[in-house]
Design an enzyme around this catalytic site. Structure first.
Site, PDB file in Angstrom:
ATOM      1  N   LYS A  40      83.540  54.321  52.974  1.00  0.00           N
ATOM      2  CA  LYS A  40      83.851  55.677  52.581  1.00  0.00           C
ATOM      3  C   LYS A  40      84.501  55.706  51.196  1.00  0.00           C
ATOM      4  CE  LYS A  40      85.173  56.595  57.353  1.00  0.00           C
ATOM      5  NZ  LYS A  40      86.366  56.846  58.202  1.00  0.00           N
ATOM      6  N   GLY A  41      85.023  54.550  50.785  1.00  0.00           N
ATOM      7  CA  GLY A  41      85.937  54.497  49.635  1.00  0.00           C
ATOM      8  C   GLY A  41      85.395  55.050  48.337  1.00  0.00           C
ATOM      9  N   GLU A  97      80.738  51.357  44.035  1.00  0.00           N
ATOM     10  CA  GLU A  97      81.772  50.886  44.964  1.00  0.00           C
ATOM     11  C   GLU A  97      83.140  51.280  44.428  1.00  0.00           C
ATOM     12  OE1 GLU A  97      82.867  50.277  47.678  1.00  0.00           O
ATOM     13  OE2 GLU A  97      82.443  48.229  48.330  1.00  0.00           O
ATOM     14  N   ASP A 101      86.935  43.112  45.724  1.00  0.00           N
ATOM     15  CA  ASP A 101      88.098  42.289  46.029  1.00  0.00           C
ATOM     16  C   ASP A 101      87.583  40.852  46.188  1.00  0.00           C
ATOM     17  OD1 ASP A 101      90.776  41.851  46.843  1.00  0.00           O
ATOM     18  OD2 ASP A 101      90.282  42.182  48.927  1.00  0.00           O
ATOM     19  N   LYS A 129      89.361  43.401  41.302  1.00  0.00           N
ATOM     20  CA  LYS A 129      90.480  42.451  41.409  1.00  0.00           C
ATOM     21  C   LYS A 129      89.901  41.055  41.256  1.00  0.00           C
ATOM     22  CE  LYS A 129      93.071  44.746  45.154  1.00  0.00           C
ATOM     23  NZ  LYS A 129      93.467  44.544  46.554  1.00  0.00           N
ATOM     24  N   VAL A 151      95.954  48.744  46.656  1.00  0.00           N
ATOM     25  CA  VAL A 151      96.018  50.080  46.068  1.00  0.00           C
ATOM     26  C   VAL A 151      95.380  51.122  46.979  1.00  0.00           C
ATOM     27  CG1 VAL A 151      96.113  49.287  43.662  1.00  0.00           C
ATOM     28  CG2 VAL A 151      93.885  49.654  44.755  1.00  0.00           C
ATOM     29  N   ASP A 157      91.706  53.741  50.814  1.00  0.00           N
ATOM     30  CA  ASP A 157      92.595  54.013  51.938  1.00  0.00           C
ATOM     31  C   ASP A 157      93.445  52.815  52.318  1.00  0.00           C
ATOM     32  OD1 ASP A 157      90.355  52.461  53.014  1.00  0.00           O
ATOM     33  OD2 ASP A 157      91.228  52.897  54.977  1.00  0.00           O
ATOM     34  N   ARG A 163      93.454  58.528  51.098  1.00  0.00           N
ATOM     35  CA  ARG A 163      92.223  58.657  50.308  1.00  0.00           C
ATOM     36  C   ARG A 163      92.258  59.868  49.371  1.00  0.00           C
ATOM     37  NH1 ARG A 163      88.307  55.117  52.424  1.00  0.00           N
ATOM     38  NH2 ARG A 163      88.306  54.903  54.679  1.00  0.00           N
TER      39      ARG A 163
HETATM   40  P1  IMP Z   1      85.526  42.719  49.400  1.00  0.00           P
HETATM   41  O1  IMP Z   1      84.356  42.513  50.314  1.00  0.00           O
HETATM   42  O2  IMP Z   1      86.669  41.798  49.721  1.00  0.00           O
HETATM   43  O3  IMP Z   1      85.155  42.680  47.933  1.00  0.00           O
HETATM   44  O4  IMP Z   1      86.144  44.114  49.767  1.00  0.00           O
HETATM   45  C1  IMP Z   1      85.699  45.287  49.310  1.00  0.00           C
HETATM   46  C2  IMP Z   1      86.271  46.398  50.181  1.00  0.00           C
HETATM   47  O5  IMP Z   1      87.593  46.099  50.647  1.00  0.00           O
HETATM   48  C3  IMP Z   1      86.415  47.652  49.388  1.00  0.00           C
HETATM   49  O6  IMP Z   1      85.256  48.446  49.450  1.00  0.00           O
HETATM   50  C4  IMP Z   1      87.590  48.340  50.054  1.00  0.00           C
HETATM   51  O7  IMP Z   1      87.140  49.110  51.140  1.00  0.00           O
HETATM   52  C5  IMP Z   1      88.430  47.227  50.583  1.00  0.00           C
HETATM   53  N1  IMP Z   1      89.571  46.931  49.707  1.00  0.00           N
HETATM   54  C6  IMP Z   1      89.785  45.828  48.982  1.00  0.00           C
HETATM   55  N2  IMP Z   1      90.931  45.888  48.293  1.00  0.00           N
HETATM   56  C7  IMP Z   1      91.460  47.093  48.595  1.00  0.00           C
HETATM   57  C8  IMP Z   1      92.667  47.762  48.161  1.00  0.00           C
HETATM   58  O8  IMP Z   1      93.485  47.288  47.363  1.00  0.00           O
HETATM   59  N3  IMP Z   1      92.859  48.999  48.684  1.00  0.00           N
HETATM   60  C9  IMP Z   1      92.008  49.588  49.562  1.00  0.00           C
HETATM   61  N4  IMP Z   1      90.869  49.001  49.971  1.00  0.00           N
HETATM   62  C10 IMP Z   1      90.603  47.757  49.496  1.00  0.00           C
HETATM   63 MG    MG Z   2      85.108  50.252  50.649  1.00  0.00          MG
END
Ligand code: IMP
Ligand code: MG
Length: 185
Positions: A40-41, A97, A101, A129, A151, A157, A163
């Site tokens: 949803k982000g 996106e 992360d 990040k 964050v 969220d 959100r």
């Molecule tokens: P990844 O698969 O670890 O790259 O994660 C991506 C998803 O993790 C993002 O779409 C967010 O939903 C969530 N996410 C990662 N870091 C944060 C943060 O600092 N705040 C909120 N959601 C996060």
């Molecule tokens: Mg997300």
């Protein structure tokens, strides 16, 4: 007492989103761009980015991916919870996106969408990040690189809360009800 501070103001975000849209407009030939909004982000970012694009044929599609549950740390498990309902073969596809992360979500999603033979496949993320990356991801458009902090706001969220903040804030720890209410003043 949770520490909570503004990392990016609404003005900073809006101005960077307009710059990103300008860059995207310059890079893509005339014709449709299929934006794949990752729920949803990314919903607020997609709403602003798409309105800053100057062409009428910006197609907005949604995909649901979950990798986190309601935790601050990644479960490392990715699943498609809602798939596209259009065929993207031969189309210019831009995944949008909120944040990258670990890279687990997008490296998985890129593989899934590449199999559907789009004409091009790129990624735009509002936040990155880089310190947390464990899977490589080729990202073309990055709004802001941020440090390794959790964050919220502007679509992001914590356990489905925050959100609807217009800015992006760092939160640390559990907020009490009155502290949460203060965020919206
Ligand atoms: P990844 O698969 O670890 O790259 O994660 C991506 C998803 O993790 C993002 O779409 C967010 O939903 C969530 N996410 C990662 N870091 C944060 C943060 O600092 N705040 C909120 N959601 C996060
Ligand atoms: Mg997300």
């Amino acid at each position: 007492m949770p520490a909570e501070r503004i990392l990016l103001t609404s003005e900073q975000i809006q101005s960077r989103v307009r710059e990103m849209a300008g860059q995207i407009e310059a890079d893509y030939p005339p014709g449709p761009i299929y934006i794949v909004s990752i729920l949803k982000g990314s919903f607020i970012f997609v709403a602003d980015l798409s309105r800053a694009l100057k062409r009428h044929c910006v197609r907005i599609e949604f995909m649901g991916i979950s990798s986190y549950g309601n935790q601050k740390t990644s479960s490392g498990q990715v699943k498609v919870t809602r798939d596209l309902d259009v065929n993207i073969e031969g189309q210019h596809v831009l995944i949008v996106e909120d944040i990258i992360d670990s890279g687990v979500t997008l490296s998985y999603l890129t593989r899934v969408l590449e199999q559907r033979k789009p004409k091009s496949l790129e990624i735009a993320t509002l936040l990155d990040k880089p310190e947390r990356r464990i899977r490589p991801v080729r990202v073309k458009y990055v709004g802001f690189q941020i440090p390794d902090e959790f964050v919220v706001g502007y679509g992001l969220d914590y356990a489905e809360d925050y959100r609807n903040l217009s800015d992006i804030r760092v939160i640390d720890g559990e907020a009490t009800d009155s502290e949460q209410a203060a965020l919206f003043r």
